[in-house]
Scaffold this motif. Structure first.
Motif, PDB file in Angstrom:
ATOM      1  N   GLY A  64      24.207  14.589  32.748  1.00  0.00           N
ATOM      2  CA  GLY A  64      25.489  15.192  33.613  1.00  0.00           C
ATOM      3  C   GLY A  64      25.147  16.606  33.685  1.00  0.00           C
ATOM      4  O   GLY A  64      25.896  17.352  34.327  1.00  0.00           O
ATOM      5  N   ALA A  65      23.872  17.438  32.928  1.00  0.00           N
ATOM      6  CA  ALA A  65      23.443  18.655  33.071  1.00  0.00           C
ATOM      7  C   ALA A  65      22.876  19.143  34.215  1.00  0.00           C
ATOM      8  O   ALA A  65      22.369  20.326  34.134  1.00  0.00           O
ATOM      9  N   LEU A  66      22.724  18.343  35.195  1.00  0.00           N
ATOM     10  CA  LEU A  66      22.099  18.551  36.488  1.00  0.00           C
ATOM     11  C   LEU A  66      20.638  19.228  36.339  1.00  0.00           C
ATOM     12  O   LEU A  66      20.267  20.073  37.230  1.00  0.00           O
ATOM     13  N   GLY A  67      19.952  18.789  35.364  1.00  0.00           N
ATOM     14  CA  GLY A  67      18.224  19.011  35.271  1.00  0.00           C
ATOM     15  C   GLY A  67      18.245  20.450  34.588  1.00  0.00           C
ATOM     16  O   GLY A  67      17.135  20.923  34.732  1.00  0.00           O
ATOM     17  N   PHE A 126      29.796  17.369  30.722  1.00  0.00           N
ATOM     18  CA  PHE A 126      30.043  17.834  31.922  1.00  0.00           C
ATOM     19  C   PHE A 126      30.565  16.683  32.832  1.00  0.00           C
ATOM     20  O   PHE A 126      31.112  17.270  33.881  1.00  0.00           O
ATOM     21  N   HIS A 127      30.677  15.767  32.377  1.00  0.00           N
ATOM     22  CA  HIS A 127      31.524  14.491  33.084  1.00  0.00           C
ATOM     23  C   HIS A 127      32.946  14.720  33.127  1.00  0.00           C
ATOM     24  O   HIS A 127      33.560  15.423  32.071  1.00  0.00           O
ATOM     25  N   TRP A 138      34.343  16.391  39.625  1.00  0.00           N
ATOM     26  CA  TRP A 138      32.929  16.031  39.730  1.00  0.00           C
ATOM     27  C   TRP A 138      32.323  17.424  40.166  1.00  0.00           C
ATOM     28  O   TRP A 138      32.932  18.142  40.984  1.00  0.00           O
ATOM     29  N   LEU A 139      31.204  17.621  39.846  1.00  0.00           N
ATOM     30  CA  LEU A 139      30.490  18.870  40.089  1.00  0.00           C
ATOM     31  C   LEU A 139      29.494  18.816  41.166  1.00  0.00           C
ATOM     32  O   LEU A 139      28.814  19.660  41.615  1.00  0.00           O
ATOM     33  N   TYR A 140      29.453  17.563  42.076  1.00  0.00           N
ATOM     34  CA  TYR A 140      28.336  17.562  42.834  1.00  0.00           C
ATOM     35  C   TYR A 140      28.832  18.323  44.441  1.00  0.00           C
ATOM     36  O   TYR A 140      28.260  18.550  45.311  1.00  0.00           O
ATOM     37  N   ALA A 141      30.275  18.466  44.354  1.00  0.00           N
ATOM     38  CA  ALA A 141      30.827  18.656  45.691  1.00  0.00           C
ATOM     39  C   ALA A 141      31.069  20.469  45.546  1.00  0.00           C
ATOM     40  O   ALA A 141      30.588  20.976  44.715  1.00  0.00           O
ATOM     41  N   HIS A 142      31.875  20.996  46.539  1.00  0.00           N
ATOM     42  CA  HIS A 142      32.098  22.383  46.631  1.00  0.00           C
ATOM     43  C   HIS A 142      32.719  22.871  45.420  1.00  0.00           C
ATOM     44  O   HIS A 142      33.820  22.297  45.067  1.00  0.00           O
ATOM     45  N   SER A 190      21.775  27.998  35.047  1.00  0.00           N
ATOM     46  CA  SER A 190      22.704  26.891  34.107  1.00  0.00           C
ATOM     47  C   SER A 190      23.652  25.981  35.126  1.00  0.00           C
ATOM     48  O   SER A 190      23.405  26.106  36.292  1.00  0.00           O
ATOM     49  N   VAL A 191      24.192  25.147  34.555  1.00  0.00           N
ATOM     50  CA  VAL A 191      25.196  24.314  35.456  1.00  0.00           C
ATOM     51  C   VAL A 191      26.043  24.886  36.152  1.00  0.00           C
ATOM     52  O   VAL A 191      26.143  24.881  37.600  1.00  0.00           O
ATOM     53  N   TYR A 192      26.498  26.115  35.652  1.00  0.00           N
ATOM     54  CA  TYR A 192      27.228  26.895  36.591  1.00  0.00           C
ATOM     55  C   TYR A 192      26.646  27.533  37.666  1.00  0.00           C
ATOM     56  O   TYR A 192      27.022  27.600  38.844  1.00  0.00           O
ATOM     57  N   ASP A 193      25.512  28.253  37.499  1.00  0.00           N
ATOM     58  CA  ASP A 193      24.753  28.575  38.530  1.00  0.00           C
ATOM     59  C   ASP A 193      24.334  27.774  39.718  1.00  0.00           C
ATOM     60  O   ASP A 193      24.211  27.978  41.170  1.00  0.00           O
ATOM     61  N   LYS A 194      24.128  26.343  39.166  1.00  0.00           N
ATOM     62  CA  LYS A 194      23.878  25.443  40.384  1.00  0.00           C
ATOM     63  C   LYS A 194      25.261  24.935  40.829  1.00  0.00           C
ATOM     64  O   LYS A 194      24.802  24.734  42.339  1.00  0.00           O
ATOM     65  N   VAL A 195      26.204  24.824  40.592  1.00  0.00           N
ATOM     66  CA  VAL A 195      27.403  24.392  41.010  1.00  0.00           C
ATOM     67  C   VAL A 195      28.268  25.385  41.896  1.00  0.00           C
ATOM     68  O   VAL A 195      28.981  25.115  42.821  1.00  0.00           O
ATOM     69  N   LYS A 196      28.114  26.519  41.562  1.00  0.00           N
ATOM     70  CA  LYS A 196      28.982  27.539  42.324  1.00  0.00           C
ATOM     71  C   LYS A 196      28.621  27.883  43.623  1.00  0.00           C
ATOM     72  O   LYS A 196      27.588  27.953  44.073  1.00  0.00           O
ATOM     73  N   VAL A 197      29.571  27.604  44.774  1.00  0.00           N
ATOM     74  CA  VAL A 197      29.334  28.050  45.944  1.00  0.00           C
ATOM     75  C   VAL A 197      29.516  29.452  46.226  1.00  0.00           C
ATOM     76  O   VAL A 197      30.628  29.903  45.893  1.00  0.00           O
ATOM     77  N   HIS A 198      28.661  30.064  46.625  1.00  0.00           N
ATOM     78  CA  HIS A 198      29.048  31.652  46.947  1.00  0.00           C
ATOM     79  C   HIS A 198      29.265  31.730  48.446  1.00  0.00           C
ATOM     80  O   HIS A 198      28.600  31.370  49.422  1.00  0.00           O
TER      81      HIS A 198
END
Length: 546
Positions: free
Chosen positions: A154-157, A380-381, A444-448, A480-488
């Motif tokens: 769940g940590a997105l690599g 992170f799930h 879920w963190l795959y989305a916006h 990080s996970v936050y870096d990857k999922v945060k929409v700018h």
């Protein structure tokens, strides 16, 4: 296996070079099922693992499979079903990969029994950020890999590159005996979902569709080798002239009364709000592929009135209406910037107020319901974080208790058109995030994702644990996970976004990009599709499986 080892050596060498230079990187898989804006990845260094897309072995005796991370669900099932085996959790979109299911969050209609996809993973081979290749198992002990396995799920690599997965399999049957229970309120739908998840029911699959507050259907399935009996039928959903699954369910149940008064002895009686039919196993697993649940209808909305939403045009345009092609078109068109795609995990008591919120503020229907056995934290799930309507201090205490015990949640899929105005679109997504948090849920963190950083870590609550793992495995230079999922959020600039915003230019460009991918050939050539006949009714259907 030698080909795999050579490919991993190349990945390891690339990663080691970047580590020595102190350069961050992202992983290029060759496809995506995320709706986050792809422009955010532009310019980033990448490590290409798209060649790792093979099923290396399936062992019938041990019920284990060795698969590379870019193996999609349909290819995996095509390898396991001939041996009478199937993964316990199969993501409903054929293009979702085994690696994506492990590194992301994949909960499907069998997850009320088996949990998220990664709980069926026995071990993973990973290339760590310094290039070291390791194999981590959940039962190896903390110092030998268990903590890395648990952290990477769940940590997105963000702790390393997954290059191989060992999967546990279970016995497969020919069909899924599928039962549809009509409900007439949200509260009733939630209650029926819980009833169908009871172990005494013996169900292998449970999910639900809310077409409106007063029309819901709870779908349960049991794997079986027996064909249909009198008054029952076989249905398929992969052929171009087949109905889309959700339309089939809606039509089948719209005139039925609630099943609330139905007893188990009358389970085959449609007069009690219950209908039963048989679906070949692979057809059931990928029943939502055509139309992408119901998101494919939005493509017709976009092109209205040029292309009406009729069965003829669903047949005629079938190549474009499978999930792989829909994702390509969504990103290519730029319409992902105004399409709400959110999955949330909610405690059962919070489901009805959340559905009320969606109905009043977003007016998005249908909604998907999927019960989930969630893990104990940290994770992170989505998992039981806190009780709804508690104070901040109490929520923290409740979250710690829930993290220790895990528990059941209900995934609610909210997918539909949002505001055309970018600011209003962001606000609607932010408001949804606030409402989910207030009701004790998680996204879920795959989305916006629009959380600011303190808010994100307060909700997911595992930053010290996660940062300790990143330091231990030398991953601090990676996003990080936050870096990857945060929409700018940034204003659109340049002529391309402007041009694609003009109707129907963006839609046509999305179609062109999907055609270029040639993904339509993957469905055309799929071998999992039922060959015993398309849709069989009554005696004709029974003959087709005899």
């Amino acid at each position: 296996m030698e080909r795999h080892k050579q490919a991993v050596r190349l990945v390891s060498a690339s990663v080691r070079t970047l580590f020595e230079r102190g350069e961050p990187y992202r992983i290029a898989h060759g496809s995506t099922n995320s709706t986050r804006p792809p422009a955010q990845k532009a310019g980033a260094r990448t490590v290409d693992i798209s060649a790792l897309r093979h099923v290396l072995s399936v062992d019938k005796a041990s019920r284990r499979a060795l698969v590379e991370p870019n193996v999609p669900m349909d290819r995996l099932v095509e390898h396991t079903l001939p041996l009478g085996l199937v993964p316990p959790v199969v993501m409903e979109f054929p293009g979702i990969t085994a690696g994506g299911g492990f590194a992301g969050t994949a909960g499907e209609s069998s997850s009320f029994r088996h949990g998220y996809f990664d709980e069926s993973v026995c071990g993973v081979e990973m290339v760590l950020p310094d290039g070291e290749v390791v194999f981590a198992r959940p039962g190896d002990g903390e110092e030998k890999g268990a903590e890395l396995f648990r952290g990477a799920a769940g940590a997105l690599g963000t702790l390393g590159v997954t290059t191989l997965l060992e999967l546990q399999l279970i016995e497969a049957k020919r069909f899924v005996r599928t039962t549809y229970r009509r409900t007439s309120s949200v509260a009733e739908a939630v209650r029926v979902v819980q009833e169908e998840c009871d172990a005494a029911k013996g169900n292998d699959y449970v999910d639900g569709i809310l077409f409106s507050k007063n029309h819901g259907v709870v779908v349960s399935g049991k794997m079986t080798d027996e064909g249909p009996g009198d008054g029952e039928s076989i249905h398929t959903f992969s052929h171009a002239w087949d109905p889309w699954f959700y339309l089939h369910v809606r039509e089948l149940t719209k005139a039925l009364p609630s099943s609330a008064s139905a007893s188990s002895s009358s389970a085959s009686s449609s007069t009690q709000g219950i209908v039963t039919e048989y679906i070949p196993l692979a057809e059931y697993l990928f029943r939502y592929d055509r139309g992408g649940f119901w998101v494919g209808e939005a493509a017709f909305d976009y092109f209205r009135p040029l292309v009406p939403f009729t069965r003829f045009f669903r047949w005629f345009l079938d190549d474009f209406l499978h999930t792989r092609m829909l994702y390509r078109a969504l990103h290519g068109s730029g319409e992902s910037a105004r399409f709400v795609v959110q999955d949330v995990g909610m405690p059962y008591p919070s489901v009805e107020p959340f559905v009320d919120y969606v109905a009043e503020n977003l007016d998005i229907w249908p909604l998907w319901l999927c019960p989930l056995k969630t893990p104990a934290g940290p994770s992170f799930h989505p998992h039981l974080r806190s009780s709804p309507a508690t104070s901040t201090a109490t929520a923290a205490s409740d979250g710690a208790k829930n993290a220790a015990t895990g528990g059941m949640m209900l995934n609610i899929g909210v997918w539909g058109w949002g505001h055309k105005d970018p600011a209003a679109f962001v606000k609607a997504n932010r408001d949804l995030e606030h409402r989910v948090s207030a009701l004790g849920g998680m996204k879920w963190l795959y989305a916006h994702t629009y959380y600011d950083e303190p808010e994100f870590w307060a909700l997911y609550g595992n930053r010290p644990w996660y940062e300790a793992l990143r330091r231990k495995y030398k991953a601090t230079s990676l996003p990080s996970v936050y870096d990857k999922v945060k929409v700018h959020v940034a204003p659109r600039s340049g002529w391309k976004p402007w041009l694609k915003s003009l109707w129907p230019v963006g839609g046509l460009w999305g179609i062109w990009k999907s055609i270029q991918s040639r993904d339509y050939l993957l469905h055309r050539n799929a071998t999992w599709k039922w060959k015993g006949g398309a849709v069989g009714e009554g005696e004709e259907g029974k003959k087709k499986v005899s």
